[in-house]
Design a protein around this motif. Structure first.
Motif, PDB file in Angstrom:
ATOM      1  N   TYR A 187       0.838  -1.196   0.000  1.00  0.00           N
ATOM      2  CA  TYR A 187       0.000   0.000   0.000  1.00  0.00           C
ATOM      3  C   TYR A 187       0.874   1.247   0.000  1.00  0.00           C
ATOM      4  O   TYR A 187       1.886   1.312   0.707  1.00  0.00           O
ATOM      5  N   GLY A 241      -2.848   0.058  -3.897  1.00  0.00           N
ATOM      6  CA  GLY A 241      -3.538  -0.824  -2.972  1.00  0.00           C
ATOM      7  C   GLY A 241      -5.043  -0.648  -3.049  1.00  0.00           C
ATOM      8  O   GLY A 241      -5.575   0.051  -3.915  1.00  0.00           O
ATOM      9  N   ILE A 253     -10.168   1.509   1.663  1.00  0.00           N
ATOM     10  CA  ILE A 253      -9.790   1.974   2.999  1.00  0.00           C
ATOM     11  C   ILE A 253      -9.800   3.504   3.110  1.00  0.00           C
ATOM     12  O   ILE A 253      -9.548   4.038   4.198  1.00  0.00           O
ATOM     13  N   ILE A 309      -6.971   3.936  10.725  1.00  0.00           N
ATOM     14  CA  ILE A 309      -6.145   2.737  10.818  1.00  0.00           C
ATOM     15  C   ILE A 309      -4.985   2.986  11.775  1.00  0.00           C
ATOM     16  O   ILE A 309      -4.770   4.118  12.233  1.00  0.00           O
ATOM     17  N   ASN A 364       2.145  -2.304   4.676  1.00  0.00           N
ATOM     18  CA  ASN A 364       1.665  -3.620   4.263  1.00  0.00           C
ATOM     19  C   ASN A 364       0.541  -4.060   5.192  1.00  0.00           C
ATOM     20  O   ASN A 364       0.530  -3.707   6.374  1.00  0.00           O
ATOM     21  N   SER A 365      -0.387  -4.830   4.647  1.00  0.00           N
ATOM     22  CA  SER A 365      -1.468  -5.355   5.479  1.00  0.00           C
ATOM     23  C   SER A 365      -0.910  -6.428   6.401  1.00  0.00           C
ATOM     24  O   SER A 365       0.107  -7.063   6.103  1.00  0.00           O
ATOM     25  N   ASP A 419      -1.623 -10.021   8.207  1.00  0.00           N
ATOM     26  CA  ASP A 419      -2.467 -11.179   7.930  1.00  0.00           C
ATOM     27  C   ASP A 419      -3.178 -11.730   9.160  1.00  0.00           C
ATOM     28  O   ASP A 419      -4.223 -12.361   9.045  1.00  0.00           O
ATOM     29  N   ARG A 430      -5.927  -7.698  11.846  1.00  0.00           N
ATOM     30  CA  ARG A 430      -6.649  -7.245  10.656  1.00  0.00           C
ATOM     31  C   ARG A 430      -7.993  -6.642  11.050  1.00  0.00           C
ATOM     32  O   ARG A 430      -8.413  -5.618  10.506  1.00  0.00           O
ATOM     33  N   LYS A 433      -7.763  -3.131  12.061  1.00  0.00           N
ATOM     34  CA  LYS A 433      -7.270  -2.224  11.019  1.00  0.00           C
ATOM     35  C   LYS A 433      -5.841  -1.783  11.292  1.00  0.00           C
ATOM     36  O   LYS A 433      -5.510  -0.599  11.253  1.00  0.00           O
ATOM     37  N   TYR A 477      -1.799  -1.963  10.222  1.00  0.00           N
ATOM     38  CA  TYR A 477      -0.918  -2.160   9.078  1.00  0.00           C
ATOM     39  C   TYR A 477       0.520  -1.955   9.547  1.00  0.00           C
ATOM     40  O   TYR A 477       0.788  -1.101  10.389  1.00  0.00           O
TER      41      TYR A 477
END
Length: 255
Positions: A103, A132, A136, A141, A176-177, A179, A184, A187, A189
């Motif tokens: 992202y 990305g 969102i 976040i 990056n997200s 996992d 997750r 929210k 990252y």
């Protein structure tokens, strides 16, 4: 009856005190109220000419040592670790790591930051997505960076070459997200690299270089900075890189 009531009350108070002590001792959470509480912290990770001007410094490498009680005012630099992949310079390696991010987003910082379990967690609102999932946009976040934190007991600011985000400022962020289901759902990252620069203020900040920087830099002297630098060469190079990365993603500096 009064005697028994007094004993029970005393036990409850003691139990509550133990519970609070246990909670505070094990959670180790410090809420960062703006920057004021960090004034006496020592910045321990600072960009220098020998780092940014060489192809022999590993930009993704955690420092091997931190200031000891006998050397509280020593700057911690990235240690030489042999030539980077394909002979890349620090700037080459930085660009490569940011290009790999899942992202690239523009965010606005809320100023709600936490120092939690050796990790800095910063709350932001997503304004724009350059790379990305655009779903969102508008979300609040949390950006987490295990490589950046505040050692509260010794007043050290450990981790990266960039300041924590300033409230209401906008930033270009590379992330990056995560996992893990729990994170997750909250929210969260991760920043694109742990021990490096992964976000850039849209404003053109004035970055001060304190005199006698080689003897140590106190946070109060650079708290308005975007980058932590020890010389003019490093400042010039990282500023140029910032402008180049803005061009790459067609991002305009804030006026």
């Amino acid at each position: 009856m009064k005697k028994w009531f007094g004993c029970i009350l005393a036990i409850c108070v003691i139990s509550l005190g133990i519970g609070l002590y246990s909670k505070s001792s094990h959670t180790y959470t410090t809420t960062l109220n703006g920057q004021n509480s960090l004034n006496d912290f020592l910045v321990t990770y600072v960009l220098t000419e020998d780092i940014i001007g060489s192809n022999e410094s590993d930009s993704n490498r955690e420092p091997e040592s931190f200031p000891s009680e006998q050397s509280d005012h020593k700057i911690i630099k990235a240690e030489d670790s042999g030539q980077l992949k394909n002979g890349m310079t620090y700037i080459d390696e930085l660009k490569h790591s940011l290009d790999e991010a899942g992202y690239v987003v523009v965010v606005k910082a809320t100023g709600h930051n936490e120092n939690l379990f050796g990790t800095t967690k910063q709350e932001v609102r997503v304004v724009e997505v350059c790379k990305g999932d655009s779903k969102i946009v508008g979300d609040t976040i949390y950006l987490v960076n295990p490589g950046s934190y505040f050692e509260v007991l010794k007043n050290y600011f450990l981790g990266t070459f960039v300041n924590i985000m300033q409230r209401d400022n906008q930033y270009l962020v590379f992330m990056n997200s995560i996992d893990e289901k729990h994170d997750r759902n909250n929210k969260m990252y991760s920043l694109a690299n742990k021990f490096n620069i992964a976000y850039f203020n849209l404003e053109d900040k004035v970055n001060s270089i304190p005199q006698n920087a080689d003897q140590g830099i106190m946070y109060k002297d650079v708290k308005e900075n975007e980058f932590f630098v020890a010389d003019e060469y490093s400042l010039k190079e990282i500023t140029k890189f910032k402008k180049d990365i803005f061009k790459q993603y067609n991002v305009q500096e804030a006026k």
